[in-house]
Scaffold this motif. Structure first.
Motif, PDB file in Angstrom:
ATOM      1  N   PRO A 128       0.848  -1.187   0.000  1.00  0.00           N
ATOM      2  CA  PRO A 128       0.000   0.000   0.000  1.00  0.00           C
ATOM      3  C   PRO A 128       0.887   1.241   0.000  1.00  0.00           C
ATOM      4  O   PRO A 128       1.827   1.325   0.777  1.00  0.00           O
ATOM      5  N   ALA A 129       0.614   2.152  -0.889  1.00  0.00           N
ATOM      6  CA  ALA A 129       1.483   3.320  -1.018  1.00  0.00           C
ATOM      7  C   ALA A 129       0.711   4.526  -1.533  1.00  0.00           C
ATOM      8  O   ALA A 129      -0.287   4.385  -2.240  1.00  0.00           O
ATOM      9  N   SER A 130       1.205   5.695  -1.172  1.00  0.00           N
ATOM     10  CA  SER A 130       0.636   6.936  -1.699  1.00  0.00           C
ATOM     11  C   SER A 130       1.739   7.983  -1.806  1.00  0.00           C
ATOM     12  O   SER A 130       2.731   7.936  -1.093  1.00  0.00           O
ATOM     13  N   LEU A 131       1.542   8.895  -2.717  1.00  0.00           N
ATOM     14  CA  LEU A 131       2.477   9.992  -2.928  1.00  0.00           C
ATOM     15  C   LEU A 131       1.803  11.261  -2.413  1.00  0.00           C
ATOM     16  O   LEU A 131       0.718  11.613  -2.855  1.00  0.00           O
ATOM     17  N   LYS A 132       2.447  11.914  -1.450  1.00  0.00           N
ATOM     18  CA  LYS A 132       1.887  13.118  -0.847  1.00  0.00           C
ATOM     19  C   LYS A 132       2.716  14.318  -1.280  1.00  0.00           C
ATOM     20  O   LYS A 132       3.921  14.329  -1.119  1.00  0.00           O
ATOM     21  N   SER A 133       2.042  15.308  -1.817  1.00  0.00           N
ATOM     22  CA  SER A 133       2.714  16.519  -2.262  1.00  0.00           C
ATOM     23  C   SER A 133       2.079  17.706  -1.550  1.00  0.00           C
ATOM     24  O   SER A 133       0.865  17.880  -1.592  1.00  0.00           O
ATOM     25  N   LYS A 134       2.919  18.508  -0.883  1.00  0.00           N
ATOM     26  CA  LYS A 134       2.417  19.658  -0.127  1.00  0.00           C
ATOM     27  C   LYS A 134       3.007  20.931  -0.698  1.00  0.00           C
ATOM     28  O   LYS A 134       4.190  20.990  -0.996  1.00  0.00           O
ATOM     29  N   LEU A 135       2.149  21.952  -0.834  1.00  0.00           N
ATOM     30  CA  LEU A 135       2.606  23.271  -1.245  1.00  0.00           C
ATOM     31  C   LEU A 135       2.486  24.176  -0.035  1.00  0.00           C
ATOM     32  O   LEU A 135       1.396  24.363   0.517  1.00  0.00           O
TER      33      LEU A 135
END
Length: 178
Positions: free
Chosen positions: A135-142
Protein backbone atom coordinates in the motif's frame (compact mmCIF):
# COMPACT_ATOMS: atom_id res chain seq x y z
CA UNK A 1 -38.70 -17.32 34.43
CA UNK A 2 -36.98 -19.81 32.16
CA UNK A 3 -33.40 -20.81 32.80
CA UNK A 4 -32.37 -19.68 29.31
CA UNK A 5 -33.79 -16.17 29.86
CA UNK A 6 -32.06 -15.98 33.23
CA UNK A 7 -28.67 -16.92 31.74
CA UNK A 8 -29.12 -14.45 28.86
CA UNK A 9 -29.99 -11.68 31.30
CA UNK A 10 -27.04 -12.59 33.50
CA UNK A 11 -24.63 -12.49 30.53
CA UNK A 12 -26.06 -9.18 29.29
CA UNK A 13 -25.85 -7.67 32.77
CA UNK A 14 -22.26 -8.83 33.21
CA UNK A 15 -21.28 -7.35 29.83
CA UNK A 16 -22.98 -4.01 30.43
CA UNK A 17 -21.62 -3.90 33.98
CA UNK A 18 -18.08 -4.54 32.75
CA UNK A 19 -18.31 -1.78 30.13
CA UNK A 20 -19.82 0.59 32.70
CA UNK A 21 -17.07 -0.17 35.20
CA UNK A 22 -14.40 0.46 32.56
CA UNK A 23 -16.00 3.78 31.66
CA UNK A 24 -16.30 4.85 35.28
CA UNK A 25 -12.67 3.85 35.92
CA UNK A 26 -11.40 5.82 32.92
CA UNK A 27 -12.86 9.03 34.39
CA UNK A 28 -11.84 8.34 37.99
CA UNK A 29 -8.74 9.61 39.80
CA UNK A 30 -7.51 5.99 40.11
CA UNK A 31 -6.77 6.01 36.38
CA UNK A 32 -3.75 8.29 36.84
CA UNK A 33 -2.05 5.68 39.02
CA UNK A 34 -1.64 3.46 35.95
CA UNK A 35 -1.90 5.97 33.12
CA UNK A 36 -0.07 9.17 34.04
CA UNK A 37 -0.82 12.36 32.13
CA UNK A 38 1.59 13.08 29.31
CA UNK A 39 2.70 16.63 28.66
CA UNK A 40 2.26 17.31 24.96
CA UNK A 41 3.75 20.22 23.15
CA UNK A 42 3.28 21.77 19.75
CA UNK A 43 5.66 22.60 16.95
CA UNK A 44 5.34 25.30 14.34
CA UNK A 45 5.76 23.60 10.97
CA UNK A 46 4.53 26.54 8.90
CA UNK A 47 1.39 26.97 6.85
CA UNK A 48 0.32 24.56 4.18
CA UNK A 49 -1.51 26.03 1.20
CA UNK A 50 -2.55 22.75 -0.44
CA UNK A 51 -2.10 18.99 -0.21
CA UNK A 52 -2.34 16.54 -3.10
CA UNK A 53 -2.42 12.80 -2.40
CA UNK A 54 -1.97 10.33 -5.24
CA UNK A 55 -3.02 6.77 -4.45
CA UNK A 56 -0.46 4.40 -5.94
CA UNK A 57 -1.54 1.05 -4.54
CA UNK A 58 -4.02 -0.32 -2.03
CA UNK A 59 -2.82 -3.91 -2.24
CA UNK A 60 -1.45 -5.24 1.05
CA UNK A 61 -1.40 -8.96 0.26
CA UNK A 62 -2.22 -10.73 -2.95
CA UNK A 63 -3.58 -13.81 -1.19
CA UNK A 64 -5.08 -13.39 2.30
CA UNK A 65 -5.04 -17.12 3.02
CA UNK A 66 -1.24 -17.20 2.62
CA UNK A 67 -0.99 -14.12 4.83
CA UNK A 68 -3.04 -15.83 7.57
CA UNK A 69 -0.93 -19.00 7.29
CA UNK A 70 2.18 -16.87 7.89
CA UNK A 71 0.57 -15.15 10.87
CA UNK A 72 -0.50 -18.46 12.43
CA UNK A 73 2.87 -20.15 11.80
CA UNK A 74 4.72 -17.23 13.42
CA UNK A 75 2.74 -17.09 16.64
CA UNK A 76 -0.32 -14.94 15.99
CA UNK A 77 -1.30 -11.33 15.50
CA UNK A 78 0.77 -9.91 18.36
CA UNK A 79 4.08 -10.83 16.70
CA UNK A 80 5.85 -7.93 14.98
CA UNK A 81 6.59 -7.87 11.24
CA UNK A 82 10.28 -8.67 11.69
CA UNK A 83 9.60 -11.84 13.67
CA UNK A 84 7.25 -13.10 10.93
CA UNK A 85 10.22 -13.27 8.58
CA UNK A 86 8.41 -11.36 5.85
CA UNK A 87 10.15 -9.45 3.13
CA UNK A 88 12.39 -7.54 3.19
CA UNK A 89 13.66 -8.61 6.61
CA UNK A 90 13.72 -12.38 6.10
CA UNK A 91 16.74 -14.26 7.38
CA UNK A 92 16.04 -17.76 6.04
CA UNK A 93 15.39 -19.29 9.49
CA UNK A 94 11.67 -19.86 8.94
CA UNK A 95 8.43 -18.36 10.26
CA UNK A 96 8.53 -16.75 13.68
CA UNK A 97 12.34 -16.67 13.84
CA UNK A 98 13.22 -13.36 12.25
CA UNK A 99 14.64 -10.12 13.57
CA UNK A 100 15.17 -6.71 12.05
CA UNK A 101 18.91 -6.97 12.65
CA UNK A 102 19.23 -10.39 10.95
CA UNK A 103 17.26 -9.18 7.95
CA UNK A 104 19.32 -6.02 7.57
CA UNK A 105 22.61 -7.97 7.72
CA UNK A 106 21.60 -9.63 4.46
CA UNK A 107 20.33 -6.64 2.51
CA UNK A 108 21.97 -3.66 4.24
CA UNK A 109 25.08 -3.57 2.03
CA UNK A 110 22.87 -3.16 -1.07
CA UNK A 111 20.66 -0.34 0.23
CA UNK A 112 19.88 2.15 -1.21
CA UNK A 113 22.03 1.81 -4.33
CA UNK A 114 21.12 -1.71 -5.49
CA UNK A 115 17.47 -2.40 -4.63
CA UNK A 116 17.21 -5.14 -7.25
CA UNK A 117 20.00 -7.18 -5.60
CA UNK A 118 18.51 -6.58 -2.13
CA UNK A 119 15.13 -7.77 -3.38
CA UNK A 120 16.69 -10.86 -5.01
CA UNK A 121 18.26 -11.82 -1.66
CA UNK A 122 15.15 -11.11 0.39
CA UNK A 123 12.96 -13.16 -1.97
CA UNK A 124 15.07 -16.21 -1.18
CA UNK A 125 15.18 -15.66 2.60
CA UNK A 126 11.67 -14.38 3.37
CA UNK A 127 8.39 -16.19 3.91
CA UNK A 128 6.16 -15.87 0.83
CA UNK A 129 7.92 -12.73 -0.40
CA UNK A 130 5.89 -12.63 -3.61
CA UNK A 131 2.63 -12.46 -1.65
CA UNK A 132 3.43 -9.01 -0.29
CA UNK A 133 1.94 -6.07 -2.14
CA UNK A 134 2.61 -2.56 -1.01
CA UNK A 135 0.00 0.00 0.00
CA UNK A 136 1.48 3.32 -1.02
CA UNK A 137 0.64 6.94 -1.70
CA UNK A 138 2.48 9.99 -2.93
CA UNK A 139 1.89 13.12 -0.85
CA UNK A 140 2.71 16.52 -2.26
CA UNK A 141 2.42 19.66 -0.13
CA UNK A 142 2.61 23.27 -1.25
CA UNK A 143 3.65 25.57 1.56
CA UNK A 144 2.79 29.27 1.75
CA UNK A 145 6.40 30.14 0.94
CA UNK A 146 5.84 28.49 -2.49
CA UNK A 147 8.05 25.60 -1.47
CA UNK A 148 6.81 22.14 -2.48
CA UNK A 149 7.65 18.94 -0.63
CA UNK A 150 6.85 15.43 -1.80
CA UNK A 151 6.90 12.20 0.15
CA UNK A 152 6.33 8.61 -0.95
CA UNK A 153 4.71 6.63 1.83
CA UNK A 154 4.92 2.89 1.21
CA UNK A 155 3.90 0.47 3.93
CA UNK A 156 4.77 -2.53 1.83
CA UNK A 157 7.95 -4.15 0.77
CA UNK A 158 7.67 -5.27 -2.83
CA UNK A 159 9.70 -2.77 -4.82
CA UNK A 160 8.73 -4.33 -8.14
CA UNK A 161 5.04 -3.93 -7.31
CA UNK A 162 5.55 -0.32 -6.20
CA UNK A 163 7.57 0.54 -9.30
CA UNK A 164 4.93 -0.99 -11.58
CA UNK A 165 2.09 0.72 -9.68
CA UNK A 166 3.80 4.09 -9.49
CA UNK A 167 4.51 4.57 -13.19
CA UNK A 168 1.82 7.27 -13.32
CA UNK A 169 3.23 8.97 -10.21
CA UNK A 170 6.75 9.12 -11.72
CA UNK A 171 8.47 7.77 -8.64
CA UNK A 172 10.60 4.79 -7.66
CA UNK A 173 10.60 2.53 -4.62
CA UNK A 174 13.00 3.60 -1.89
CA UNK A 175 14.03 1.68 1.23
CA UNK A 176 12.60 2.47 4.62
CA UNK A 177 15.20 3.47 7.17
CA UNK A 178 14.35 2.45 10.71
Amino acid sequence: MKRRNFVQGLALGAGVGTLGAMGAYSYSPARTAFLPDIKRGTADIGLCKSVKITNISETSWFDNSIFMQDVTASGGLLVDQYTYNWAPFGNGKGPGKGTYEDGMKNIGPYLPKNLEKAWEITRELSEHADNAGAPASLKSKLWTARKRSTCLTAAGTTCGWINASSAKASTKCSPTVR
